[in-house]
Design an enzyme around this catalytic site. Structure first.
Site, PDB file in Angstrom:
ATOM      1  N   LYS A  22       3.848  23.576   2.152  1.00 23.49           N
ATOM      2  CA  LYS A  22       3.913  22.664   1.003  1.00 23.49           C
ATOM      3  C   LYS A  22       4.971  23.137   0.012  1.00 23.49           C
ATOM      4  O   LYS A  22       5.795  22.359  -0.474  1.00 23.49           O
ATOM      5  CB  LYS A  22       2.533  22.578   0.330  1.00 23.49           C
ATOM      6  CG  LYS A  22       1.514  21.830   1.195  1.00 23.49           C
ATOM      7  CD  LYS A  22       0.078  22.037   0.767  1.00 23.49           C
ATOM      8  CE  LYS A  22      -0.861  21.419   1.807  1.00 23.49           C
ATOM      9  NZ  LYS A  22      -2.274  21.702   1.579  1.00 23.49           N
ATOM     10  N   GLN A  66      -5.819  24.901  -2.757  1.00 24.96           N
ATOM     11  CA  GLN A  66      -5.962  24.950  -1.306  1.00 24.96           C
ATOM     12  C   GLN A  66      -7.414  25.254  -0.933  1.00 24.96           C
ATOM     13  O   GLN A  66      -7.995  26.223  -1.412  1.00 24.96           O
ATOM     14  CB  GLN A  66      -5.013  26.020  -0.725  1.00 24.96           C
ATOM     15  CG  GLN A  66      -4.981  26.044   0.781  1.00 24.96           C
ATOM     16  CD  GLN A  66      -4.425  24.762   1.403  1.00 24.96           C
ATOM     17  OE1 GLN A  66      -3.411  24.235   0.969  1.00 24.96           O
ATOM     18  NE2 GLN A  66      -5.108  24.251   2.418  1.00 24.96           N
ATOM     19  N   ASP A  89      -3.986  15.627  -4.560  1.00 24.31           N
ATOM     20  CA  ASP A  89      -4.712  15.731  -3.293  1.00 24.31           C
ATOM     21  C   ASP A  89      -5.700  14.562  -3.138  1.00 24.31           C
ATOM     22  O   ASP A  89      -6.210  14.314  -2.055  1.00 24.31           O
ATOM     23  CB  ASP A  89      -5.491  17.059  -3.267  1.00 24.31           C
ATOM     24  CG  ASP A  89      -5.176  17.889  -2.040  1.00 24.31           C
ATOM     25  OD1 ASP A  89      -4.431  17.394  -1.181  1.00 24.31           O
ATOM     26  OD2 ASP A  89      -5.670  19.025  -1.962  1.00 24.31           O
TER      27      ASP A  89
END
Ligand code: NAP
Length: 270
Positions: A22, A66, A89
Site C-alpha cells: 500500500k 491494518q 477502508d
C-alpha cells in the site's frame, strides 16, 4: 495532495507485506504518505489517541489500520474511532450503513469488494440480472460484495446468493453462478466441476501453503494459493482471477482511489 497513513501494530509478516504494498503504491502516486509502525504491546488507549491525532491532521485524508490487531485490542473500538470521512477502508459502521442504503449515500466502498466489482465490470462481464454466488460472509469481503452487486445501479443489479459453512449443497449453488466470488480462505475449496462453463470466477482467497526461495531476491517467500484450483478451473471458466495477482492489486488500487476521493471531498471539489 492526497494524504494516507497506514498504521501497523506488531510485525505479522502478512500484514507487513500488505502495508508495504500500500505504501509503495502511495509513494509511486506521489501521495503524502506515512507508515506508522506501533509495537505489538501498544495499549488500546494509546492507539485510540494516535487515531485521534490523524483524525485532526489536515494533511491526512485517509487512515488505514491494518487488520488483524493483537488480541488485547478491541478491533471494533479502533475502527469506530476513525473519522468516517477519513475511513478509506470503508469499515466504519456509518460507511457500512451507507453502502447498504446504496446510491449517493455510499461514500467509501471497502477496497477488496470495490476492486472485485471493477474487475468484473471492466472485463465486460454483464452483471445486471446475473446469478452471483458469493462463498463467504465476512464483513470485509463476502457481505459487502454481495451488497454492492445487488444494488439497483450500473455494474450491479444482480441476483445474489451468499453461501457459508452452513450452506447445504455448496457445489449446487456454485454451479448456478454466472459470477462466482469465492472468499472462504480454504485452499482449493471450489472444484473445477462446480464451475458453470463460461462463468466469471473471482478468487479472493489468499492461503499461505508453504515457503520457497524467490528467484528474484533469493529470499524466502510464501507460496500462495487461492480458494479455487486455478489451472483446472481456467479451462472451464470464461474469466478467472489468479492468486496472487488478481484481486490483491485491485484492493490496493481502490484504497488509492478512496484516498483521492477523501482528499477531493476535504478540498470541497466533490
Ligand atoms: P473469514 O472472515 O475467515 O470468512 C470466511 C468465510 O468463508 C466465512 O463466512 C465462512 O463461513 C466461509 N467459509 C469458510 N469455509 C467454508 C466452506 N468450507 N464452505 C463454505 N463457506 C466457507 O475470511 P475473509 O476475511 O473474508 O477472507 C477470505 C479469504 O480472502 C482469505 O483467504 C483472505 O486471506 C482473503 N482476502 C484477500 C484479500 C485480497 O485483497 N486479495 C482481502 C481480504 C481477504 P462461516 O461464516 O459460516 O464461518
Amino acid at each position: 495532495m492526497p494524504g494516507l497513513v497506514t498504521i501497523l501494530v506488531g510485525n505479522n509478516p502478512a500484514s507487513v507485506s500488505y502495508v508495504t504494498g500500500k505504501q509503495n503504491t502511495a509513494h509511486e502516486l506521489n501521495f503524502y504518505s506515512l507508515q506508522d509502525n506501533q509495537p505489538e504491546d501498544i495499549t488500546e488507549q494509546k492507539l485510540l489517541e494516535i487515531i485521534n491525532t490523524y483524525n485532526k491532521d489536515p494533511k491526512i485524508h485517509g487512515i488505514l489500520v491494518q487488520l488483524p490487531l493483537p488480541r488485547h485490542i478491541d478491533e471494533k473500538k479502533i475502527l469506530n474511532a476513525i473519522d468516517p470521512d477519513k475511513d478509506v477502508d470503508g469499515f466504519h459502521p456509518i460507511n457500512v450503513g451507507r453502502l447498504m442504503i446504496g446510491g449517493k449515500e455510499a461514500k467509501y466502498l471497502p477496497c477488496t469488494p470495490a476492486g472485485i466489482q471493477q474487475l468484473i465490470v471492466r472485463s465486460g462481464v454483464p452483471v445486471e440480472g446475473a446469478e452471483v454466488v458469493v462463498v463467504g460472509r465476512s464483513n470485509i469481503v463476502g457481505k459487502p460484495i454481495a451488497n454492492i452487486l445487488l444494488q439497483k445501479a450500473p455494474g450491479a443489479n444482480a441476483t445474489v446468493t451468499i453461501a457459508h459453512t452452513a450452506t447445504k449443497d455448496l457445489a449446487g449453488h456454485c454451479r448456478r453462478a454466472d459470477i462466482l466470488i469465492v472468499a472462504a480462505g480454504v485452499p482449493g475449496l471450489v472444484k473445477p466441476e462446480w464451475i458453470k462453463p463460461g462463468a466469471c470466477v473471482i478468487d479472493v482467497g489468499v492461503n499461505r501453503v508453504g515457503e520457497k526461495i524467490s528467484e528474484k531476491t533469493g529470499k524466502k517467500i510464501a507460496i500462495l494459493r487461492g480458494d479455487v484450483d486455478f489451472d483446472a478451473a481456467k479451462e472451464i471458466a470464461g474469466f478467472i482471477t489468479p492468486v496472487p495477482g488478481g484481486v490483491g492489486p485491485m484492493t490496493i488500487t481502490m484504497l488509492m482511489a478512496n484516498t483521492v476521493k477523501a482528499a477531493k471531498s476535504a478540498a470541497g471539489i466533490e
